[in-house]
Design a protein around this motif. Structure first.
Motif, short mmCIF file in Angstrom:
data_model
loop_
_atom_site.label_atom_id
_atom_site.label_comp_id
_atom_site.label_asym_id
_atom_site.label_seq_id
_atom_site.Cartn_x
_atom_site.Cartn_y
_atom_site.Cartn_z
N ARG A 458 13.98 -12.66 -4.35
CA ARG A 458 14.68 -13.24 -3.20
C ARG A 458 13.70 -13.65 -2.10
O ARG A 458 14.11 -14.07 -1.03
CB ARG A 458 15.72 -12.26 -2.66
N MET A 460 10.92 -11.63 -0.84
CA MET A 460 10.18 -10.63 -0.05
C MET A 460 8.86 -10.31 -0.72
O MET A 460 8.77 -10.25 -1.94
CB MET A 460 11.00 -9.34 0.03
N LEU A 468 11.92 -2.15 2.80
CA LEU A 468 13.39 -2.29 2.82
C LEU A 468 14.04 -1.17 2.01
O LEU A 468 14.99 -0.53 2.45
CB LEU A 468 13.78 -3.66 2.25
N GLY B 96 22.04 -2.47 3.89
CA GLY B 96 23.23 -3.31 4.09
C GLY B 96 23.01 -4.69 3.48
O GLY B 96 21.91 -5.23 3.53
N PHE B 100 19.77 -7.18 3.88
CA PHE B 100 19.04 -7.68 2.73
C PHE B 100 18.93 -9.20 2.78
O PHE B 100 17.84 -9.77 2.63
CB PHE B 100 19.77 -7.24 1.45
N THR B 103 16.63 -10.37 5.60
CA THR B 103 15.23 -10.12 5.28
C THR B 103 14.72 -11.15 4.28
O THR B 103 13.63 -11.69 4.43
CB THR B 103 15.07 -8.69 4.69
N ALA B 104 15.55 -11.45 3.28
CA ALA B 104 15.15 -12.42 2.26
C ALA B 104 15.00 -13.82 2.85
O ALA B 104 13.99 -14.49 2.64
CB ALA B 104 16.17 -12.41 1.12
#
Lengths: 502, 251
Positions: A458, A460, A468, B96, B100, B103-104
């Motif tokens: 995704r 990161m 995370l 959460g 997510f 962040t992505a």
């Protein structure tokens, strides 16, 4: 040379400062402040104890208290039961007292403090101006204030918002000031939770403590702002021995946070603190720690030895205490913030995130001593281990015969990153009546390759993905921190694990 | 746009080649489907393209707009525009769904040198896109895929796709485990993302998904390569006759 005289030693030289800078951003508090210091002679003996006491202009009873602790300490041996290994400490090769020369005459206000010291705190992101918000903290409530006591090596540099707090009846000052200005309170409470005979490091601390923070919240008062102490070790070869004493009278309420950092050095430095909390009837203390002492390098060179005794005494009925700790720093951590649940219906909670990376070692946990009826305790411990680190949860839950109808819930989760680190759980449980209940859950897991790949697909980076996942793992504890610090703690979790994968 | 050239790849742990010279070329805005018997290498192809560990590339290239993805880290491939909708989306406890996603999205923007979205901007976009996939606020708050039903997990994959706006989307058996209604919803989500530029590769066992996501080309994969390429009618043929005839044809 008379030991009553202090000797001056040159401050940290510019070369050290530059060397530290080049090590990079990994430990971003690793800089040293080049400042002239006044040291007590190396080592510890009765004269040093007297010297520290005289530096603080202490009354005779305080000196006697220190000396009796010192005499006791000389007969004690270091505890060996923790799962930590480190070379023997030469207690005579440490400076026990170091203060910036500019602090010899205590500045009248923060405006008079040496700009170099103020600059240090600014660099650390600690506001010493009486501003409403912590600088750069996302999501902080508008207008919420944080009072700060700034401890630099052996002395408190200053305490903010004292006047405003005093208007509410709250005393917030350095320990040395408290001994002078509020001797009756200090004398009444000091050493009543952690007696000077308690353990090797607490006894040493009782003999040589130089400063720390003192908080007194009178009956019925809800402290109007967040209180915090920021501990900074700067001087070389110097130990920091501070003592914190917080008293919450009947119905009082306070939230307190401590933070700690130190420069990057090749030597190991000792930090041996004592924290005592006294909680009367219906009072409530929330005590949070973000411990980020220098952890040493990836080969285990340097770093702080963090040997700390913290204990809360819920003396009154319905007293409440909550310990939250985020332990990311130190080469070796030995720390068990505990709760004595003496009052009926009193409650103790312990939330902990302990992260160890590279060669770090942590042996940390809590003790919940249930003495009163229907007392409740809750333990949530999240240990994260990476590199070659060892992480141990050690906890005691003890429910005494008279503590009928009491309950404990313990949850210990360990997360491993890589295959060279270790996680250990050592719970001790004793229940001495049959109307009480103890529950214990423990899990150990590894950061899963599938989870990592999912995050990376995704977009990161590996480090973002680990941060995370780990923050998710530790979420329950992060949520128990005051909001302003939860964001900082999340970032800290990410930084502490840099280089832990790949 | 997206090209697989003579791709050969093996499992890292055992000396076993799974992809044996695969070739595929997908133009901008096209939808291709890959079908094939179990073990033919369909999922392996998607993992190798996305950079999952555990595989060794023996030969070949995977090009996205001319750049060889095989030279990049998995996150760089994502930022270059490759998206893989997983057959089994993983659960990430405590994180959460919204956290997510943000962040992505921001990790990709950062990598491409674009400005990161702030909380307000992000929230606005995510709410809009979630609505059309019938993803409610509760599902956005819950930890990533934890306790999600099969249908919720797949819708969540499509939401991620919608948020990340990739150039090339590979859907690995997105229809598996879905009932008819859930499949329709997922297909609508995919169709909404078709804009004439974005390309899709749909891996599936069943023709019925292709009723909803209409492919331009259908490929049959067997033993690590494409053995036949045709139009949508090829999928119908497989549905009716199975793979046996096709396998015999090339044998």
């Amino acid at each position: 040379m008379s030991t009553q005289e202090s000797i001056a030693k040159d401050g940290v030289d510019a070369e050290t400062v530059d060397a530290v800078k080049t090590v990079g951003e990994k430990y971003k508090y690793g800089f040293a402040t080049d400042i002239e210091m006044e040291y007590a002679p190396k080592g510890v003996n009765e004269d040093i104890v007297r010297l520290i006491s005289s530096k603080n202009d202490e009354p005779e009873w305080m000196l006697e208290w220190r000396l009796s602790a010192f005499r006791r300490w000389e007969k004690m041996t270091e505890p060996k039961w923790a799962m930590v290994n480190y070379p023997e400490i030469d207690f005579q090769d440490i400076y026990y007292y170091a203060r910036p020369k500019s602090m010899i005459e205590k500045p009248k206000s923060l405006d008079d403090v040496d700009p170099k010291l103020l600059e240090t705190y600014k660099k650390l992101g600690i506001p010493l101006a009486e501003q409403a918000l912590l600088a750069g903290v996302e999501g902080a409530e508008e207008g919420r204030k944080v009072a700060v006591d700034a401890v630099f090596d052996s002395v408190s540099v200053g305490t903010t918002f004292q006047k405003e707090l005093a208007e509410a009846g709250v005393i917030f000052c350095s320990m040395s000031e408290a001994i002078k200005d509020h001797p009756e309170l200090v004398k009444k409470y000091i050493g009543t939770v952690v007696p000077p005979t308690d353990n090797y490091y607490a006894t040493l601390n009782s003999a040589v403590f130089s400063d720390g923070s003192f908080v007194y919240i009178p009956e019925g008062v809800k402290c109007p702002m967040e209180l915090s102490t920021y501990f900074r070790i700067n001087a070389e070869n110097t130990g920091q021995f501070e003592r914190t004493l917080i008293i919450a009278e009947k119905g009082a309420k306070v939230s307190y946070l401590e933070g700690c950092t130190a420069p990057m050095r090749d030597e190991n430095q000792l930090h041996a603190a004592v924290v005592e909390l006294i909680i009367q009837e219906d009072a409530d203390i929330k005590y949070s720690t973000v411990q980020n002492w220098y952890p040493g390098d990836e080969n285990g060179v340097g770093g702080i030895y963090n040997f700390v005794t913290k204990r809360a005494d819920c003396r009154g009925d319905r007293a409440k205490v909550m310990w939250t700790q985020v332990e990311t720093g130190s080469a070796v951590t030995w720390k068990y913030p505990s709760c004595i649940l003496r009052g009926d219906d009193s409650q103790g909670e312990f939330y902990s995130i302990a992260i160890t990376n590279n060669m770090q070692q942590a042996d940390t946990g809590t003790k919940m001593i249930h003495l009163g009826k229907r007392t409740k305790s809750r333990i949530v411990s999240k240990g994260i281990s990476a590199g070659k680190a060892q992480n141990t949860y050690r906890g005691l839950v003890s429910i005494h015969p008279k503590a009928t109808g009491s309950r404990n819930y313990t949850q210990c989760d360990s997360l491993l990153i890589g295959d060279q680190c270790g996680a250990h759980t050592v719970p001790y449980m004793e229940c001495r009546n049959n109307s009480s209940r103890i529950e214990h859950e423990a899990t150990t897991s590894k950061v899963d390759e599938e989870q990592l790949f999912y995050c990376r697909q995704r977009g990161m980076t590996e480090e973002e993905a680990v941060a995370l996942i780990v923050n998710g793992f530790a979420k329950e504890v992060l949520q128990s921190l005051p909001m302003e610090f939860a964001m900082e703690a999340q970032k800290l979790v990410a930084i502490s694990l840099e280089g832990s994968v790949g | 746009m997206f090209e697989i050239k003579n791709l050969k790849a093996s499992l890292a742990d055992e000396d076993k080649q799974i992809l044996k010279g695969m070739n595929l070329s997908i133009g901008a805005g096209e939808v291709h489907a890959i079908m094939g018997p179990n073990g033919s290498g369909k999922s392996t192809m998607s993992y190798v393209a996305a950079g999952k560990g555990g595989y060794v590339v023996d030969e070949g290239e995977v090009l996205l707009n001319g750049a060889n993805l095989l030279d990049m880290e998995p996150d760089e491939r994502a930022a270059a525009g490759l998206f893989l909708a997983f057959q089994y989306p993983v659960e990430i406890p405590g994180v959460g769904n919204m956290t997510f996603l943000r962040t992505a999205v921001n990790a990709q923007r950062k990598m491409r040198g674009e400005e990161e979205l702030n909380a307000a901007q992000f929230l606005k976009i995510v709410r809009e896109k979630a609505k059309s996939l019938k993803i409610d606020a509760d599902m956005l708050r819950r930890p990533v895929n934890v306790g999600f039903s099969g249908g919720e997990k797949k819708r969540n994959e499509i939401l991620q796709m919608a948020m990340l706006e990739p150039k090339m989307c590979i859907l690995d058996e997105t229809d598996s485990g879905l009932d008819v209604d859930a499949m329709k919803l997922v297909a609508e989500g995919v169709n909404a993302l078709r804009d004439g530029e974005r390309s899709f590769l749909v891996i599936t066992h069943y023709q019925r998904l292709l009723d909803h996501i209409k492919p331009d080309f259908v490929h049959i994969m067997a033993d690590g390569k494409i053995i036949k390429t045709g139009g949508p009618e090829l999928a119908l043929e497989v549905e009716n006759n199975g793979y046996a005839d096709l396998l015999n044809e090339v044998a």
